[in-house]
Motif scaffolding. Structure first.
Motif, short mmCIF file in Angstrom:
data_model
loop_
_atom_site.label_atom_id
_atom_site.label_comp_id
_atom_site.label_asym_id
_atom_site.label_seq_id
_atom_site.Cartn_x
_atom_site.Cartn_y
_atom_site.Cartn_z
N THR A 395 1.29 -1.31 0.04
CA THR A 395 -0.48 0.38 -0.26
C THR A 395 0.82 1.30 -0.07
O THR A 395 0.22 2.68 -0.46
CB THR A 395 -0.88 -0.32 0.62
N GLY A 396 1.86 1.08 -0.02
CA GLY A 396 3.56 2.78 0.87
C GLY A 396 2.80 2.96 1.69
O GLY A 396 3.01 4.10 1.91
N ARG A 397 1.70 2.90 2.65
CA ARG A 397 1.55 3.58 3.92
C ARG A 397 2.12 3.48 4.62
O ARG A 397 3.40 2.38 4.84
CB ARG A 397 0.17 2.53 4.79
N LEU A 398 3.60 4.59 5.56
CA LEU A 398 3.85 4.91 6.08
C LEU A 398 3.52 3.78 7.57
O LEU A 398 2.58 4.29 8.51
CB LEU A 398 4.53 6.17 7.10
N ILE A 399 5.18 2.66 8.54
CA ILE A 399 4.64 2.32 9.32
C ILE A 399 5.53 2.51 9.87
O ILE A 399 5.25 2.23 11.35
CB ILE A 399 3.64 0.48 9.14
N GLY A 400 6.75 3.09 10.07
CA GLY A 400 7.88 3.39 10.65
C GLY A 400 8.51 4.42 10.79
O GLY A 400 8.82 5.01 8.88
N ALA A 401 9.28 5.05 11.45
CA ALA A 401 10.31 6.80 10.79
C ALA A 401 11.25 6.53 11.98
O ALA A 401 10.62 6.89 13.63
CB ALA A 401 9.46 7.61 10.59
N HIS A 402 12.47 7.11 11.40
CA HIS A 402 13.60 7.17 12.34
C HIS A 402 14.89 7.60 11.68
O HIS A 402 14.95 8.21 11.00
CB HIS A 402 14.33 5.89 12.21
N ILE A 403 15.04 8.60 12.87
CA ILE A 403 15.47 9.66 12.33
C ILE A 403 16.68 9.64 13.34
O ILE A 403 17.11 10.13 14.76
CB ILE A 403 15.35 11.20 12.43
N LEU A 404 18.09 10.05 12.74
CA LEU A 404 19.92 9.96 13.56
C LEU A 404 19.79 11.49 12.67
O LEU A 404 20.51 12.00 11.57
CB LEU A 404 20.72 9.49 13.45
N ALA A 405 20.26 13.13 13.83
CA ALA A 405 20.59 14.36 13.00
C ALA A 405 20.13 15.03 14.21
O ALA A 405 20.00 15.20 15.37
CB ALA A 405 19.16 14.86 12.48
N ALA A 427 2.14 10.03 -0.63
CA ALA A 427 1.52 11.57 0.07
C ALA A 427 2.52 12.35 1.00
O ALA A 427 2.84 13.86 0.68
CB ALA A 427 0.36 11.55 0.55
N LEU A 428 3.01 11.86 1.27
CA LEU A 428 4.99 12.69 1.93
C LEU A 428 5.07 13.53 1.53
O LEU A 428 5.55 14.61 1.24
CB LEU A 428 4.90 11.42 3.54
N GLY A 429 5.96 12.55 0.20
CA GLY A 429 6.91 12.90 -0.39
C GLY A 429 6.40 14.51 -1.43
O GLY A 429 6.75 15.04 -2.01
N GLU A 430 4.86 14.47 -1.26
CA GLU A 430 3.98 15.28 -2.42
C GLU A 430 4.30 17.03 -1.79
O GLU A 430 3.54 17.94 -2.02
CB GLU A 430 3.63 14.63 -2.90
N MET A 431 4.38 16.42 -0.12
CA MET A 431 4.11 17.67 0.06
C MET A 431 4.86 18.66 0.32
O MET A 431 5.75 18.66 0.00
CB MET A 431 3.39 17.42 2.49
N ILE A 432 4.37 19.78 0.83
CA ILE A 432 5.05 21.74 0.94
C ILE A 432 6.22 21.20 2.39
O ILE A 432 5.33 20.99 3.28
CB ILE A 432 4.77 23.14 0.69
N PHE A 433 7.25 21.21 2.22
CA PHE A 433 8.47 21.52 3.26
C PHE A 433 9.09 22.91 2.59
O PHE A 433 9.80 23.01 2.04
CB PHE A 433 9.06 20.19 3.76
N PRO A 434 9.59 22.91 4.19
CA PRO A 434 10.18 24.42 4.07
C PRO A 434 11.77 24.18 3.67
O PRO A 434 11.63 23.64 4.25
CB PRO A 434 10.00 25.34 5.75
N TYR A 435 12.17 25.00 3.02
CA TYR A 435 14.13 24.52 2.82
C TYR A 435 14.61 24.60 4.25
O TYR A 435 14.80 25.65 5.18
CB TYR A 435 13.89 25.68 1.39
N LEU A 436 15.73 24.56 4.06
CA LEU A 436 16.47 24.47 4.40
C LEU A 436 16.78 24.28 6.22
O LEU A 436 16.70 24.78 7.42
CB LEU A 436 16.85 25.84 4.57
N THR A 437 15.48 23.38 6.46
CA THR A 437 14.93 22.71 7.37
C THR A 437 15.30 21.31 7.33
O THR A 437 15.48 20.27 6.88
CB THR A 437 13.77 22.68 8.40
N THR A 438 16.05 20.58 9.04
CA THR A 438 15.48 19.05 8.95
C THR A 438 14.78 18.15 8.47
O THR A 438 14.57 16.91 8.11
CB THR A 438 16.41 18.93 10.33
N VAL A 439 13.08 18.75 9.05
CA VAL A 439 12.49 18.19 8.49
C VAL A 439 12.02 18.27 7.38
O VAL A 439 11.59 17.27 6.43
CB VAL A 439 11.17 18.95 9.30
N GLU A 440 12.92 18.53 6.57
CA GLU A 440 11.77 18.35 5.01
C GLU A 440 13.09 17.16 4.06
O GLU A 440 12.79 16.39 3.63
CB GLU A 440 13.22 19.34 4.89
#
Length: 461
Positions: A395-405, A427-440
């Motif tokens: 399905t492509g549904r997200l079930i986990g996210a893991h960040i080291l930053a 859907a997450l990849g198509e969202m608008i994120f602010p540039y020069l941020t970690t969350v990008e």
């Protein structure tokens, strides 16, 4: 309220002020029974972690051309005193001074024990139709031969040292062990982490391996051993004998800090006699409504032996309080529970790891983005870290996210919301994120499932 009255509805014992406050809003008569330390222990860690980071940031300033910087700890006693002032003020404002504001809550200090239909507190009986146990946890002391004969440190007592040692051995590579090891190393202590599994063993292995490398770059030694054989006093202070790659080896340091997890505070409460079952790890067994195996008795927080984070304790406490008064209508859901480790880089996770998903029989696909692909990291000249996403293959549904930053913890709630709402990585990849941020980085990691983001122009995604 006359404090000689018995509770007309409920009793909560432990440091569960959130439960008492929740109940008081329903105009119930509540006894809040407290014994021992009142909250804010983790604030101690975080305050000193940030102090140690200030030293590191100054010393790492030369990564920018034309900038020089240096810092070091000059007064451990002053840093401790500042920490104590912060904790005292928060404890007063958020615990002690709050109690008089809730007329339905009677505060009683003492040791409590379950009795049929109520609780005994230092010989006084309190009748109650509903009881919530929230007695928390304490440092787990492992069964290493000799450990009871030496003055080991815990994650609490380590902050009460009059002076810092030249070196220290940290036993355990979980989240507290990693946080404290790096903190003391940045304060000038030579630190060796000794563990039986890789760092952060419950997380993604790529994150544990990368963090090990960053620790070693800072001068922290990480040893993954076969066994802890014994601990004893030595001329240099303390000695830990281990089995490493099948051979005996002895490590010595002035101090040894234990960080092998936490143990639920269930002793002396009369739980088993009352019919409250315990889990193999010593925690109280509860269902998704926070009910124990004894009717009318609920439990919340660290004492349940799971999700041992302060915010999850508060979450579980509110559910227990609501259900005790309103017919068990709410359930505990940790599907989108964020977890953070305040190392540098920070570790932040939500949902399932790749391994845990496969254990559950879920066919998954993953993406892995290293931070040398993140514009913010490149501009900051600090590309330490990675982002790993886990999604259902079908399905492509997200079930986990893991960040080291660096400061990665501030980005995890975006991933938690995506998982909670059942978003796909597309859907997450198509969202608008602010540039020069970690969350990008979450957007780029989502796009990495299907494309090579290194070939994208800035903001072209």
């Amino acid at each position: 309220m006359d404090r000689s009255d018995v509770a007309k509805h409920g009793v909560t014992f432990g440091s569960a002020l959130a439960i008492a406050i929740s109940w008081s809003q329903h105009e119930s008569v509540i006894w809040a029974i407290i014994h021992g330390f009142l909250g804010w222990l983790y604030v101690i860690y975080y305050a000193l972690i940030r102090a140690a980071e200030a030293i590191h940031h100054a010393n790492s300033a030369p990564r920018f051309a034309g900038i020089a910087g240096a810092a070091r700890l000059t007064d451990w006693a002053a840093l401790r005193a500042q920490k104590d002032e912060l904790v005292a003020s928060l404890r007063k404002a958020k615990y002690i001074d709050l109690l008089p504001a809730y007329n339905g809550v009677a505060y009683l200090e003492g040791k409590a024990r379950l009795e049929n239909g109520g609780v005994m507190v230092d010989g006084k009986r309190l009748d109650a139709s509903k009881i919530i146990v929230a007695t928390g946890s304490r440092e787990l002391v492992p069964a290493i031969p000799g450990i009871r004969d030496v003055p080991f440190l815990t994650s609490t007592s380590a902050f009460e040292m009059e002076s810092l040692p030249d070196s220290m051995i940290v036993i355990g590579g979980g989240y507290l062990g990693c946080e404290l090891a790096q903190m003391f190393a940045r304060l000038g202590v030579r630190v060796t982490i000794v563990c039986r599994s890789p760092l952060l063993p419950e997380g993604e292995p790529e994150i544990g391996a990368a963090l090990t490398g960053y620790f070693e770059e800072e001068g922290i030694t990480v040893l993954c051993v076969d066994a802890y054989d014994d601990i004893r006093s030595s001329d240099s202070g303390m000695a830990l004998s281990v089995t490493l790659d099948g051979a005996a080896e002895t490590l010595e340091a002035p101090r040894i800090l234990l960080s092998l997890g936490r143990k639920a505070n269930t002793e002396g409460l009369g739980l088993e006699e009352a019919g409250v079952a315990l889990l193999p790890n010593g925690g109280i067994e509860v269902d998704d409504r926070m009910r124990t195996t004894k009717a009318g008795v609920y439990a919340a927080g660290d004492v349940t032996g799971r999700d041992q984070f302060v915010y999850m304790a508060a979450y579980g406490a509110k559910i227990a309080a609501f259900n005790a008064l309103n017919g068990d209508g709410r359930s505990y859901d940790n599907l989108a529970m964020p977890a953070v480790v305040f190392t540098d880089p920070q570790v932040a996770s939500v949902g399932l790891t790749e391994a845990s998903a496969r254990t559950r029989g879920i066919d998954v696909k993953t993406s892995l983005l290293t931070l040398d692909n993140l514009p913010r990291a490149l501009a900051a000249r600090d590309t330490r870290g990675l982002i790993k996403l886990v999604a259902e293959s079908a399905t492509g549904r997200l079930i986990g996210a893991h960040i080291l930053a660096p400061e990665g913890a501030d980005s995890i709630q975006t991933a938690a919301l995506a998982i909670k709402q059942g978003m796909t990585y597309g859907a997450l990849g198509e969202m608008i994120f602010p540039y020069l941020t970690t969350v990008e980085g979450l957007k780029l990691a989502a796009q990495t499932f299907d494309r090579d983001v290194s070939k994208l122009s800035c903001c072209a995604g």
